[in-house]
Design an enzyme around this catalytic site. Structure first.
Site, PDB file in Angstrom:
ATOM      1  N   TYR A  38       0.844  -1.200   0.000  1.00 31.00           N
ATOM      2  CA  TYR A  38       0.000   0.000   0.000  1.00 31.00           C
ATOM      3  C   TYR A  38       0.874   1.242   0.000  1.00 31.00           C
ATOM      4  CZ  TYR A  38      -4.131  -2.714   1.280  1.00 31.00           C
ATOM      5  OH  TYR A  38      -5.176  -3.597   1.276  1.00 31.00           O
ATOM      6  N   TYR A  50      -0.562 -10.092   0.345  1.00 31.45           N
ATOM      7  CA  TYR A  50       0.478  -9.606   1.259  1.00 31.45           C
ATOM      8  C   TYR A  50       0.398 -10.320   2.597  1.00 31.45           C
ATOM      9  CZ  TYR A  50      -3.234  -6.417   2.989  1.00 31.45           C
ATOM     10  OH  TYR A  50      -4.403  -5.892   3.476  1.00 31.45           O
ATOM     11  N   ARG A 100      -2.842 -12.255   3.285  1.00 25.81           N
ATOM     12  CA  ARG A 100      -4.123 -11.736   2.773  1.00 25.81           C
ATOM     13  C   ARG A 100      -4.213 -12.054   1.283  1.00 25.81           C
ATOM     14  NH1 ARG A 100      -7.688  -8.098   4.217  1.00 25.81           N
ATOM     15  NH2 ARG A 100      -8.934  -9.813   3.419  1.00 25.81           N
ATOM     16  N   HIS A 159      -7.451  -8.413  -2.704  1.00 26.13           N
ATOM     17  CA  HIS A 159      -8.765  -7.842  -2.356  1.00 26.13           C
ATOM     18  C   HIS A 159      -8.723  -6.343  -2.597  1.00 26.13           C
ATOM     19  CE1 HIS A 159      -6.262  -7.394   1.210  1.00 26.13           C
ATOM     20  NE2 HIS A 159      -6.951  -6.292   1.456  1.00 26.13           N
ATOM     21  N   HIS A 166     -10.488  -2.835  -1.161  1.00 30.58           N
ATOM     22  CA  HIS A 166     -11.315  -2.227  -0.110  1.00 30.58           C
ATOM     23  C   HIS A 166     -12.323  -1.282  -0.762  1.00 30.58           C
ATOM     24  CE1 HIS A 166      -8.790  -3.500   3.350  1.00 30.58           C
ATOM     25  NE2 HIS A 166      -7.842  -3.511   2.422  1.00 30.58           N
TER      26      HIS A 166
HETATM   27 FE   FE2 Z   1      -6.104  -4.743   2.574  1.00 32.17          FE
END
Ligand code: FE2
Length: 225
Positions: free
Chosen positions: A108, A147, A155, A158, A160
């Site tokens: 991110y 990640y 994870r 995906h 958000h």
């Molecule tokens: Fe996330």
């Protein structure tokens, strides 16, 4: 309006992305309405720690291009489209849809992300738009990487999603179909036994839009709209 909006009208994108299978799906919605069936409300899923602290100046619907950059975001292109509906299947117009996500490497653009994976200076990471009169939205983005959160928890990919309707506010996560990591993800498990409303539905891309992209339909159902 960015270049993407100017070059591809909503109607044209719909034609390109939906095709035969999309028309069948829309037919299914009509049948459900005719029978007076309630739609399943999209489950809320935790917001996570990486909502942008500061939103980018360029926050349009095309996350693959940042205004003023020559490069394009790394990764597989994703066309994500769908409608915001209430549980009666009626469109919610003017709903604000925000998305944010990791880049193709699973990182991110957020100062608190501990992931040592590469940043992508050409990936927008966040986008926002309002639904049209049919409740429709669409984004052009890339498929996020998986990640690691803990040594034994990855994870799955995906995106958000934060939706502000006329009455309801929903924070959730869109999952990609057929991802082996989904089954091992505690957040995916917390959704409950029926995961269908959290999973995007893939469509077969046309040659016109490119066969190396992902076309995903993800409808969002708010209880009251
Ligand atoms: Fe996330």
């Amino acid at each position: 309006m960015g270049e993407y909006e100017q070059s591809i009208s909503r109607r044209r994108l719909l034609e390109m992305t939906l095709g035969i299978s999309g028309l069948v799906m829309l037919g299914g919605i009509g049948t459900a309405l005719a029978q007076g069936l309630k739609r399943q409300v999209t489950p809320g899923v935790e917001k996570g720690p990486f909502y942008p602290l500061m939103k980018p100046l360029d926050k349009d619907a095309d996350l693959t291009i940042i205004a003023g950059h020559k490069g394009r975001a790394q990764g597989t292109i994703v066309h994500m489209t769908g409608r915001v509906l209430n549980e009666n299947g009626e469109p919610v117009r003017g709903a604000k849809v925000e998305i944010w996500q990791a880049n193709t490497y699973g990182r991110y653009s957020h100062p608190n992300d501990p992931n040592p994976a590469s940043l992508d200076p050409d990936f927008q990471g966040f986008g926002v738009q309002s639904t049209d009169a049919d409740g429709r939205y669409r984004f052009k983005t890339i498929k996020p990487g998986a990640y690691r959160v803990t040594p034994d928890w990855m994870r799955p990919p995906h995106i958000h999603v934060d939706v502000s309707g006329r009455r309801d506010h929903l924070v959730t996560q869109m999952f990609f179909p057929d991802e082996p990591l989904n089954e091992k993800d505690s957040i995916f498990h917390a959704i409950g036994p029926d995961k269908s409303s959290a999973l995007a539905k893939p469509l077969t891309p046309t040659e016109e839009i490119g066969t190396d992209v992902l076309l995903l339909v993800y409808d969002i159902v708010l209880a009251r709209g």
